[in-house]
Design a protein around this motif. Structure first.
Motif, PDB file in Angstrom:
ATOM      1  N   LEU A 145     -56.179  12.271 -47.638  1.00 15.63           N
ATOM      2  CA  LEU A 145     -55.269  13.412 -47.658  1.00 15.63           C
ATOM      3  C   LEU A 145     -54.325  13.363 -46.464  1.00 15.63           C
ATOM      4  CD1 LEU A 145     -57.803  16.276 -48.406  1.00 15.63           C
ATOM      5  CD2 LEU A 145     -56.277  15.160 -50.031  1.00 15.63           C
ATOM      6  N   PRO A 150     -61.461  13.230 -47.735  1.00 13.85           N
ATOM      7  CA  PRO A 150     -60.556  13.697 -46.677  1.00 13.85           C
ATOM      8  C   PRO A 150     -59.646  12.599 -46.131  1.00 13.85           C
ATOM      9  CG  PRO A 150     -62.724  14.594 -46.333  1.00 13.85           C
ATOM     10  CD  PRO A 150     -62.836  13.670 -47.502  1.00 13.85           C
ATOM     11  N   GLY A 151     -60.193  11.370 -46.028  1.00 10.18           N
ATOM     12  CA  GLY A 151     -59.381  10.280 -45.494  1.00 10.18           C
ATOM     13  C   GLY A 151     -58.164   9.965 -46.342  1.00 10.18           C
ATOM     14  N   GLN A 177     -55.340  18.230 -45.382  1.00 10.61           N
ATOM     15  CA  GLN A 177     -56.647  18.367 -44.726  1.00 10.61           C
ATOM     16  C   GLN A 177     -56.780  19.771 -44.162  1.00 10.61           C
ATOM     17  OE1 GLN A 177     -57.489  15.345 -41.844  1.00 10.61           O
ATOM     18  NE2 GLN A 177     -56.970  13.694 -43.209  1.00 10.61           N
ATOM     19  N   ASN A 235     -59.782  19.856 -35.176  1.00 13.72           N
ATOM     20  CA  ASN A 235     -59.602  18.576 -35.876  1.00 13.72           C
ATOM     21  C   ASN A 235     -60.111  18.667 -37.306  1.00 13.72           C
ATOM     22  OD1 ASN A 235     -58.461  17.239 -33.705  1.00 13.72           O
ATOM     23  ND2 ASN A 235     -60.474  16.955 -32.790  1.00 13.72           N
ATOM     24  N   TYR A 236     -60.220  19.864 -37.794  1.00 10.01           N
ATOM     25  CA  TYR A 236     -60.655  20.164 -39.173  1.00 10.01           C
ATOM     26  C   TYR A 236     -62.127  19.939 -39.416  1.00 10.01           C
ATOM     27  CZ  TYR A 236     -55.678  19.212 -39.364  1.00 10.01           C
ATOM     28  OH  TYR A 236     -54.354  19.152 -39.080  1.00 10.01           O
ATOM     29  N   ALA A 237     -62.712  18.864 -38.834  1.00  8.94           N
ATOM     30  CA  ALA A 237     -64.129  18.581 -39.056  1.00  8.94           C
ATOM     31  C   ALA A 237     -64.488  18.610 -40.537  1.00  8.94           C
ATOM     32  CB  ALA A 237     -65.014  19.552 -38.265  1.00  8.94           C
ATOM     33  N   LEU A 238     -63.657  17.984 -41.360  1.00 10.73           N
ATOM     34  CA  LEU A 238     -64.010  17.853 -42.781  1.00 10.73           C
ATOM     35  C   LEU A 238     -65.101  16.802 -42.908  1.00 10.73           C
ATOM     36  CD1 LEU A 238     -60.480  17.852 -44.416  1.00 10.73           C
ATOM     37  CD2 LEU A 238     -62.045  19.766 -44.066  1.00 10.73           C
ATOM     38  N   PHE A 239     -66.014  17.001 -43.849  1.00 11.63           N
ATOM     39  CA  PHE A 239     -67.079  16.014 -44.038  1.00 11.63           C
ATOM     40  C   PHE A 239     -66.484  14.780 -44.696  1.00 11.63           C
ATOM     41  CE2 PHE A 239     -69.198  20.226 -44.429  1.00 11.63           C
ATOM     42  CZ  PHE A 239     -69.720  20.214 -43.147  1.00 11.63           C
ATOM     43  N   PRO A 240     -66.474  13.655 -43.991  1.00 15.83           N
ATOM     44  CA  PRO A 240     -65.726  12.506 -44.527  1.00 15.83           C
ATOM     45  C   PRO A 240     -66.348  11.923 -45.794  1.00 15.83           C
ATOM     46  CG  PRO A 240     -66.900  11.908 -42.510  1.00 15.83           C
ATOM     47  CD  PRO A 240     -67.059  13.380 -42.688  1.00 15.83           C
ATOM     48  N   HIS A 241     -67.639  12.215 -46.035  1.00 16.02           N
ATOM     49  CA  HIS A 241     -68.291  11.608 -47.192  1.00 16.02           C
ATOM     50  C   HIS A 241     -68.223  12.498 -48.419  1.00 16.02           C
ATOM     51  CE1 HIS A 241     -71.059  14.274 -45.216  1.00 16.02           C
ATOM     52  NE2 HIS A 241     -71.925  14.193 -46.182  1.00 16.02           N
TER      53      HIS A 241
END
Ligand SMILES: Nc1ncnc2c1ncn2[C@@H]1O[C@H](COP(=O)(O)OP(=O)(O)OP(=O)(O)O)[C@@H](O)[C@H]1O
Ligand SMILES: [Mg+2]
Lengths: 356, 304, 280
Positions: A141, A138-139, A146, A90-96
């Protein structure tokens, strides 16, 4: 922090096991991966692919065996000490953090000087073609973008080993094909070593140098895509490689690696790796493409057509034999459901031992 | 639905009627179901509040501001603000500092239900019972002092009731579970894959907390702080029963209560209640405003 | 979280658990003190009382008129549960299903009584109730207790109603159900688990609601928790054990309902509303 070697010749999994209570998710997995190789871990859901990857990454401790990078044992290191790059499902991109900060995260953790972080992040952004998106969160993209950030974040730390867990499973079909090519391009450009988890055999076949097929935590077969596609060693691997027709029969004869099998009075000839005594039970595995409807033939298998679909160049139908085997076949003309067809298979037929 | 395409001149005749037009804006019979509760809330919450506000400017004697002037002139009154803050701020901060590491641990537990059920106990028992229990338990002959003396940690009983520490303890025992359960729900809301991602990128445990968890949790912590603080600030029964209600634990609720029910000066009582509300609000607004400095949004890595 | 196995991490974990155990031990010891004392003949300056007896329960029952107090408590709680259920569920349904001008304002109106502590709005509320003559009466206590419980039911029920597919209602209407039939045959059965959970929480909270009842109750409209407060406040007049016996009666009434509630709701819900909806 001791980061494991950035250059190595091989990664070796030596009898790696992982148990979850009574469940053996991995059983003595042995695997050697050479530098610059692209390895695909393939298998059905729940077979232990993610577990293998998490063990290599250090996110799950192994319960048996060891993992070696040349002469260095790495399974005892913490994940942050291994220095592998990982792309999460699920990519686990840091949302902040924005794109730039996400990609630079690993370098920042290593205390890399600011200027160097900027330079490397820019390079990585160029590599995954994300110019112009640097300051988005990230939100903001798309799924494919992402995905690229996740890849860039993993490779910017120049890891000796890149781990990817079904990175394309959340994308739509078209984007999946594009990103597939992209991943291979990036792998080649970087000269990285990649372990890629997927349950899609097309993906594995088109991407990998070698494919590892897992089932129930056991390595069933390791080989190049060609080897696996043409000569799966087991019935379950064959199943995964698209041999959808499986016909139960009895061995008529077996010589020079070829066997003749009697299936409901019809005869099929194919490649048999294992020793087969005449009269023993056997399974004939054939791809739908190779199962052809023909006019009456002496050795053909009679079956009643259930459905028939037009596929442009040809027709694909399903049928069942007198003893209830389900069949998928190809035909160059249409046939009526309910009518009888005569099915033969001459090429790429595999014979496996069967149970009585 | 708007008017359908038609060539006849009497288009309007086909247009939506009033009921349909209202429905298009979300006003229909279903919306009316909210009216009773809204009226109720207006009558028993908004009206009393407004009434109290007005009443506070209509003092028994003196000009319209004299209640407030009296409050801020009389140390016996204005000092209650400081005393209440001196209790509620340290307790709230302590609760939060304790709750965070514990929430991180408990998140790993398979069976959290038993622990959370135990922690819910003091909240459901309520402040009065906790005060009564602590009065015995922390008293000079209570089990707490006895245990400490048995282990030789102290030579004579600590004075833990009828002073600041008694109230402090009661706020800890009812406030900690509240803070903890809120914190836990925020901590479990964060996708564990984010931490794993940070680890594979070389972040150690402290860096993972500092750069991943903390920024994502800050807004939640701010809300937890506010809710816990507001509860502690309005401490009442334990300040009376466990504290020294004439001295160091004469909190602002006591001042309001005494004005209303001992002096029967409802105007003054309303003024104190308004001051209480304003102080709470000021702190809550300050904390929540700082929330704007942090990322606020879904705390998971993927879209959708 | 990634499990760390280094020494520092282990020490840290130990410290954290030590605190949790310390907290829980003290909590139980505190409750144990009350229970022990309520059964004690005489308990002065020793670990355990000199002897055991149940007579404090009889004396507390008559001294504090516990029979009457309990009756009032259950009547108040029952009415509060019933009324907040009716008002709350209907309003929650409207708020969950419709978007209308002023909805945000209305939501704020329902959120405020939960964010502002009861003692702050209780004083002006009590003032108004005294002026209208409602204070001191049974209905005054019920009205005061409804102020936070109606919004509570609304906020618990909104997410619950939102997750029920509106198509179900549309389908029922297409098949000819009028609003009343729709409610009885379709909505009520679907909403029942949520309503049950919300009302149990209201029940537990109302039994323990001290401040509002305290501010508006008269001698005949006290609930158990207020009676307990007065008893503790006037300690010295009556034997400690007698007060403790009353405290145990209070604890038992609360805990029975807590145990019932815990069968249907997650403990965290007693503090917060549904977890998916953190109060952003
Ligand atoms: N934390 C865990 N606790 C218990 N069992 C687990 C845990 N993680 C995985 N398993 C089990 O281990 C087995 C392998 O899981 P794994 O996640 O590796 O499968 P996978 O091959 O990645 O499947 P998928 O393609 O569905 O992602 C499964 O049977 C799974 O149920
Ligand atoms: Mg997986």
């Amino acid at each position: 922090m001791t980061i494991a070697l950035s250059k190595f010749d091989e990664v070796r999994l030596d009898r790696v096991s992982r148990d979850f209570g009574a469940l053996n998710a991995l059983r003595e997995v042995n695997l050697t991966i050479k530098r610059r190789e692209f390895i695909a871990l393939l298998g059905p859901s729940g077979c232990g692919k993610s577990t293998t990857l998490n063990c290599i990454a250090g996110l799950l401790p192994v319960t048996g065996g060891a993992i070696w990078l040349d002469k260095h044992r790495v399974d005892t290191l913490k994940p942050e000490e291994r220095g592998f790059g990982m792309v999460f499902q699920n990519y686990a991109l840091f949302p902040h953090l924005n794109v730039r900060q996400n990609i630079g995260f690993g370098l920042k953790m290593r205390g890399t000087p600011r200027a160097e972080i900027d330079r490397k992040v820019n390079e990585a952004i160029g590599l995954v073609r994300l110019q112009g998106q640097e300051n988005k969160l990230p939100g903001q993209l798309s799924g494919g973008q992402q995905q690229r950030v996740a890849i860039a974040r993993a490779i910017v730390i120049e890891p000796p080993l890149v781990l990817m867990d079904e990175p394309l499973s959340n994308l739509d079909a078209k984007l999946r094909l594009e990103m597939r090519a992209e991943i291979r391009r990036i792998h080649n450009e970087l000269g990285a070593t990649t372990i890629y988890v997927t349950h899609d055999q097309d993906e594995a076949l088109s991407l990998a140098d070698r494919i590892v097929v897992l089932k129930d935590g056991i390595v069933r077969q390791v080989g190049t895509p060609k080897e696996l596609y043409e000569a799966p060693a087991h019935l379950d691997v064959a199943d995964f490689m698209g041999f959808r027709n499986r016909l139960k029969g009895k061995v008529v004869s077996h010589e020079n690696g070829h066997a003749v099998i009697d299936v409901e009075g019809a005869r099929f000839k194919g490649v048999a790796r294992d020793a087969l005594a005449p009269g023993a039970a056997a399974v004939v595995a054939v791809r739908p493409d190779d199962m052809v409807a023909s006019d009456e033939g002496p050795h053909a298998l009679k079956a009643v057509v259930d459905t028939i679909e037009y596929r442009g160049r040809e027709f694909v139908g399903t049928a069942h034999s007198a003893q209830g085997s389900d069949l998928v076949f190809r035909s160059d003309h249409t046939v009526e459901p309910g009518s009888t067809v005569h099915l033969t298979a001459d090429e790429r037929v595999l014979i496996f031992p069967g149970q009585n | 639905m708007t008017a359908s395409v038609t060539t006849t001149p009497a288009r309007d005749a086909y247009g939506p009627n009033l009921r349909q037009r209202l429905a298009a804006r979300g006003l229909d019979a279903v919306t009316l179901l909210a009216v009773p509760a809204a009226l109720f809330s207006l009558a028993l919450f908004v009206y009393p509040f407004a009434f109290g506000l007005v009443l506070s400017f209509e003092p028994k004697a003196g000009g319209w501001l004299s209640n407030y002037q009296r409050f801020f002139a009389d140390p016996f009154l204005y000092e209650t603000i400081g005393k209440t803050l001196w209790l509620s701020l340290p307790v709230t901060l302590l609760n939060l500092f304790l709750a965070v590491p514990i929430a991180f641990r408990v998140r790993l537990m398979r069976n959290q239900r038993l622990l959370t059920a135990i922690l819910v106990l003091p909240i459901t028992l309520g402040t009065v019972l906790v005060a009564e229990g602590l009065l015995n338990y922390l008293g000079p002959q209570g089990w707490f002092n006895r245990t400490l003396m048995t282990f030789g940690l102290i030579s004579q009983p600590l004075k833990l009731v009828h002073n600041y520490w008694g109230v402090f303890a009661s706020l800890l025992i009812t406030g900690f579970p509240f803070t903890f359960l809120l914190t836990l729900s925020y901590v479990t809301g964060i996708d564990p894959a984010l931490e794993q991602a940070a680890a594979t990128l070389g972040a150690n445990a402290w860096q993972r907390f500092r750069h991943v968890y903390l920024p994502l949790l800050m807004p939640g912590f701010a809300i937890t702080f506010c809710l816990s603080f507001v509860q502690a600030f309005s401490v009442f029964p334990s300040a009376v029963l466990l504290g020294a209600p004439a001295g160091p634990t004469r909190v602002i609720s006591i001042a309001a209560y005494q004005a209303a029910f001992e002096e029967y000066d409802y105007s003054m009582a309303s003024a104190v209640a308004m001051i209480m509300g304003v102080v709470q609000l000021a702190i809550v607004v300050a904390v929540l405003a700082s929330r704007g400095l942090f990322y606020r949004g879904p705390a998971s890595g993927a879209k959708g | 979280m990634i499990r760390d196995t280094t020494l520092g991490a282990k020490l840290w974990a130990t410290a954290v658990w030590a605190f949790v155990i310390f907290f829980v031990l003290n909590l139980f010891a505190m409750i144990g003190t009350v229970v022990t004392s309520s059964f004690a003949t005489r308990w002065l300056g020793t670990w355990l009382p000199a002897g055991w007896t149940t007579r404090w329960y009889y004396s507390a029952w008559s001294e504090f008129q516990l029979g009457d107090v309990l009756l009032v408590t259950f009547q108040v709680v029952g009415l509060v549960v019933l009324i907040s259920g009716v008002l709350g569920v209907t309003a929650a349904y409207a708020l969950a299903r419709r978007d209308f001008p002023g909805k945000r304002l209305l939501m704020l109106l329902f959120l405020l009584p939960l964010l502002i502590p009861p003692i702050t709005f209780g004083i002006p509320l009590a003032t108004v109730l005294y002026q209208t003559g409602l204070a001191g009466t049974f209905w005054g206590v019920v009205a005061a207790n409804l102020v936070p419980t109606v919004p509570f039911v609304i906020l618990v029920m909104i997410p619950f109603i939102e997750q029920i597919d509106p198509k179900l209602e549309a389908a029922a209407r297409v098949f000819g159900a009028n609003t009343f039939k729709l409610f009885i045959h379709v909505l009520l059965p679907l909403l029942l688990p949520g309503i049950l959970a919300a009302l149990l929480l209201v029940l537990v909270r109302t039994i323990a609601m001290f401040e509002l009842t305290f501010l508006v109750a008269g001698p005949t409209s006290q609930t158990l928790v207020v009676a307990l407060y007065y008893a503790v406040f006037a300690a010295g007049v009556r034997a400690v054990q007698s007060i403790d016996a009353m405290a145990v009666v209070y604890m038992v009434t609360t805990l029975i309902w807590l145990v019932v509630a815990l069968r249907f709701v997650n403990p965290a819900q007693i503090v917060t509303r549904a977890k998916q909806q953190p109060a952003h």
